[in-house]
Design an enzyme around this catalytic site. Structure first.
Site, mmCIF file in Angstrom:
data_model
loop_
_atom_site.group_PDB
_atom_site.id
_atom_site.type_symbol
_atom_site.label_atom_id
_atom_site.label_comp_id
_atom_site.label_asym_id
_atom_site.label_seq_id
_atom_site.Cartn_x
_atom_site.Cartn_y
_atom_site.Cartn_z
ATOM 1 N N LYS A 118 -2.186 6.875 5.943
ATOM 2 C CA LYS A 118 -2.517 5.515 6.439
ATOM 3 C C LYS A 118 -3.926 5.375 7.328
ATOM 4 O O LYS A 118 -4.372 4.473 6.491
ATOM 5 C CB LYS A 118 -1.272 5.225 7.423
ATOM 6 N N ARG A 122 6.309 -0.098 13.936
ATOM 7 C CA ARG A 122 6.966 1.199 13.428
ATOM 8 C C ARG A 122 8.497 1.290 13.859
ATOM 9 O O ARG A 122 9.024 2.121 13.414
ATOM 10 C CB ARG A 122 6.477 2.156 14.768
ATOM 11 N N ARG A 154 -5.020 19.235 8.800
ATOM 12 C CA ARG A 154 -5.738 17.960 9.149
ATOM 13 C C ARG A 154 -6.476 18.431 10.419
ATOM 14 O O ARG A 154 -6.063 19.065 11.510
ATOM 15 C CB ARG A 154 -4.778 16.879 9.677
ATOM 16 N N ARG A 191 -4.475 18.012 16.114
ATOM 17 C CA ARG A 191 -3.621 17.000 17.091
ATOM 18 C C ARG A 191 -2.630 17.913 17.504
ATOM 19 O O ARG A 191 -2.087 18.614 16.967
ATOM 20 C CB ARG A 191 -3.367 15.844 16.390
ATOM 21 N N ARG A 201 8.692 14.272 14.083
ATOM 22 C CA ARG A 201 8.228 13.047 13.734
ATOM 23 C C ARG A 201 8.743 12.450 12.504
ATOM 24 O O ARG A 201 8.955 11.097 12.239
ATOM 25 C CB ARG A 201 6.497 12.952 13.685
HETATM 26 P P1 AP5 Z 1 -3.913 10.658 7.599
HETATM 27 O O1 AP5 Z 1 -4.866 9.779 7.004
HETATM 28 O O2 AP5 Z 1 -4.366 11.029 9.029
HETATM 29 O O3 AP5 Z 1 -2.299 10.231 7.721
HETATM 30 P P2 AP5 Z 1 -1.824 9.174 8.610
HETATM 31 O O4 AP5 Z 1 -0.457 8.440 7.658
HETATM 32 O O5 AP5 Z 1 -2.484 8.208 9.188
HETATM 33 O O6 AP5 Z 1 -0.645 10.107 9.417
HETATM 34 P P3 AP5 Z 1 -0.680 10.100 11.138
HETATM 35 O O7 AP5 Z 1 -0.134 11.538 11.472
HETATM 36 O O8 AP5 Z 1 -1.991 9.383 11.751
HETATM 37 O O9 AP5 Z 1 0.392 9.232 11.330
HETATM 38 P P4 AP5 Z 1 1.626 8.977 12.279
HETATM 39 O O10 AP5 Z 1 2.150 7.751 11.931
HETATM 40 O O11 AP5 Z 1 2.439 10.056 12.692
HETATM 41 O O12 AP5 Z 1 0.486 9.257 13.479
HETATM 42 P P5 AP5 Z 1 -0.159 7.727 14.913
HETATM 43 O O13 AP5 Z 1 -1.621 8.093 14.896
HETATM 44 O O14 AP5 Z 1 0.276 6.581 14.050
HETATM 45 O O15 AP5 Z 1 -3.724 11.947 6.578
HETATM 46 C C1 AP5 Z 1 -3.033 13.162 6.996
HETATM 47 C C2 AP5 Z 1 -3.793 14.413 6.735
HETATM 48 O O16 AP5 Z 1 -3.726 14.323 5.170
HETATM 49 C C3 AP5 Z 1 -5.391 14.396 6.736
HETATM 50 O O17 AP5 Z 1 -5.755 15.573 7.047
HETATM 51 C C4 AP5 Z 1 -6.062 13.674 5.648
HETATM 52 O O18 AP5 Z 1 -7.399 14.125 5.234
HETATM 53 C C5 AP5 Z 1 -5.339 14.355 4.488
HETATM 54 N N1 AP5 Z 1 -5.053 13.365 3.372
HETATM 55 C C6 AP5 Z 1 -4.808 11.964 3.359
HETATM 56 N N2 AP5 Z 1 -4.693 11.479 2.051
HETATM 57 C C7 AP5 Z 1 -4.790 12.612 1.406
HETATM 58 C C8 AP5 Z 1 -4.315 12.626 -0.074
HETATM 59 N N3 AP5 Z 1 -4.211 11.744 -1.070
HETATM 60 N N4 AP5 Z 1 -4.467 13.807 -0.484
HETATM 61 C C9 AP5 Z 1 -4.729 14.935 0.115
HETATM 62 N N5 AP5 Z 1 -4.798 14.977 1.360
HETATM 63 C C10 AP5 Z 1 -4.811 13.799 2.158
HETATM 64 O O19 AP5 Z 1 1.133 8.138 15.809
HETATM 65 C C11 AP5 Z 1 0.949 9.126 16.519
HETATM 66 C C12 AP5 Z 1 2.169 8.908 17.807
HETATM 67 O O20 AP5 Z 1 1.797 8.010 18.521
HETATM 68 C C13 AP5 Z 1 3.599 8.751 17.207
HETATM 69 O O21 AP5 Z 1 4.254 10.025 16.870
HETATM 70 C C14 AP5 Z 1 4.138 7.978 18.496
HETATM 71 O O22 AP5 Z 1 4.519 8.910 19.461
HETATM 72 C C15 AP5 Z 1 2.751 7.299 18.822
HETATM 73 N N6 AP5 Z 1 2.632 5.698 18.275
HETATM 74 C C16 AP5 Z 1 1.935 5.242 17.503
HETATM 75 N N7 AP5 Z 1 1.863 3.768 17.184
HETATM 76 C C17 AP5 Z 1 3.160 3.608 17.536
HETATM 77 C C18 AP5 Z 1 4.054 2.527 17.635
HETATM 78 N N8 AP5 Z 1 3.567 1.325 17.009
HETATM 79 N N9 AP5 Z 1 4.993 2.678 18.301
HETATM 80 C C19 AP5 Z 1 5.576 3.525 18.899
HETATM 81 N N10 AP5 Z 1 4.947 4.631 19.073
HETATM 82 C C20 AP5 Z 1 3.692 4.724 18.498
HETATM 83 MG MG MG Z 2 -3.189 8.061 11.305
#
Ligand code: AP5
Ligand code: MG
Length: 213
Positions: free
Chosen positions: A13, A88, A127, A160, A171
């Site tokens: 994402k 979410r 990552r 991270r 997760r």
């Molecule tokens: P990346 O682009 O980083 O993936 P992502 O989908 O952004 O993954 P996240 O881990 O950031 O998602 P998340 O939803 O768990 O975390 P968030 O920060 O939102 O890609 C992942 C890896 O793969 C990278 O190394 C990239 O280079 C590689 N990659 C990407 N595309 C690729 C491809 N096509 N091929 C190969 N490799 C690839 O949330 C973290 C925490 O915050 C949550 O657990 C929660 O506790 C809290 N939180 C955040 N938002 C909320 C909310 N709205 N409500 C409640 N809690 C929340």
């Molecule tokens: Mg992300």
């Protein structure tokens, strides 16, 4: 253009949202990045959020919704935005729909980046995230020019805290229980677009561009 990115943790994402920002000149609003910035700066919000994030649990809806609604009222969102990591849960999605409707507005696209669970743990363990600007890399799929240093800002790269395999598993469980229902929710609104997130990053983006035009 008002876009929501959907998909499991690690689906890409954030990676795709950054490419959308470049091409369409709209801001990326990532609740995960906002919380991580608050943790880094030692704010009250950061302290609260950290206890949930480190366990791979969701931060409670009441700490998230107002934060995002306030952010969307800023000037840079006038021509649209790409939401990454929000909504979410169904209550968050309903709150967003209501906040937009109150201004006679609505989302244009919900893009679901589909990646099966078995690919996710591998992606997360490779990552690396920049402590300074939040830039995201992968040691194999998207390496930096200099190991351990962010290409964009020169900041230090780290794994991270919530990317340990056991936390990633949790997760994923939380994703399936609380976030996946949003796919049906946005399908019901007629704005759901699905892309195959197992492809190369550039190919995933090409599919997204086909959707956005
Ligand atoms: P990346 O682009 O980083 O993936 P992502 O989908 O952004 O993954 P996240 O881990 O950031 O998602 P998340 O939803 O768990 O975390 P968030 O920060 O939102 O890609 C992942 C890896 O793969 C990278 O190394 C990239 O280079 C590689 N990659 C990407 N595309 C690729 C491809 N096509 N091929 C190969 N490799 C690839 O949330 C973290 C925490 O915050 C949550 O657990 C929660 O506790 C809290 N939180 C955040 N938002 C909320 C909310 N709205 N409500 C409640 N809690 C929340
Ligand atoms: Mg992300």
């Amino acid at each position: 253009m008002k876009i929501v990115m959907l998909g499991a943790p690690g689906a890409g994402k954030g990676t795709q949202a950054k490419m959308i920002v470049e091409k369409y000149q709209i801001p990326q609003i990532s609740t995960g990045d906002i919380f991580r910035a608050n943790i880094k700066n030692g704010t009250e919000l950061g302290k609260k959020a950290k206890t949930y994030m480190d366990q791979g649990a969701l931060v409670p809806d009441e700490l998230v919704v107002d934060l995002v609604v306030d952010r969307l009222a800023k000037d840079d969102c006038a021509n649209g935005y790409v939401l990454d990591g929000f909504p979410r849960t169904i209550p968050q999605a309903e709150a967003l729909t209501a906040a937009l409707a109150a201004q006679g507005d609505k989302l244009d696209y919900a893009i679901d980046v589909e990646v099966p669970d078995e690919n996710i743990v591998n992606r997360m363990s490779g990552r690396r995230a920049c402590v300074n600007c939040g830039g995201t890399y992968h040691i194999v799929y998207n390496p930096t020019k200099v190991e351990g240093i962010c290409d964009a800002c020169g900041g230090k790269l780290i794994l991270r805290d919530d990317d340990k395999p056991e936390t990633v598993q949790h997760r994923l469980t939380v994703y399936h229980e609380q976030t996946q229902p949003l796919i049906d929710y946005y399908n019901g609104q007629g704005i759901l677009k699905e892309v195959d997130g197992t492809q190369d990053m550039a190919d995933v983006f090409a599919d997204i561009v086909k959707v956005l035009g």
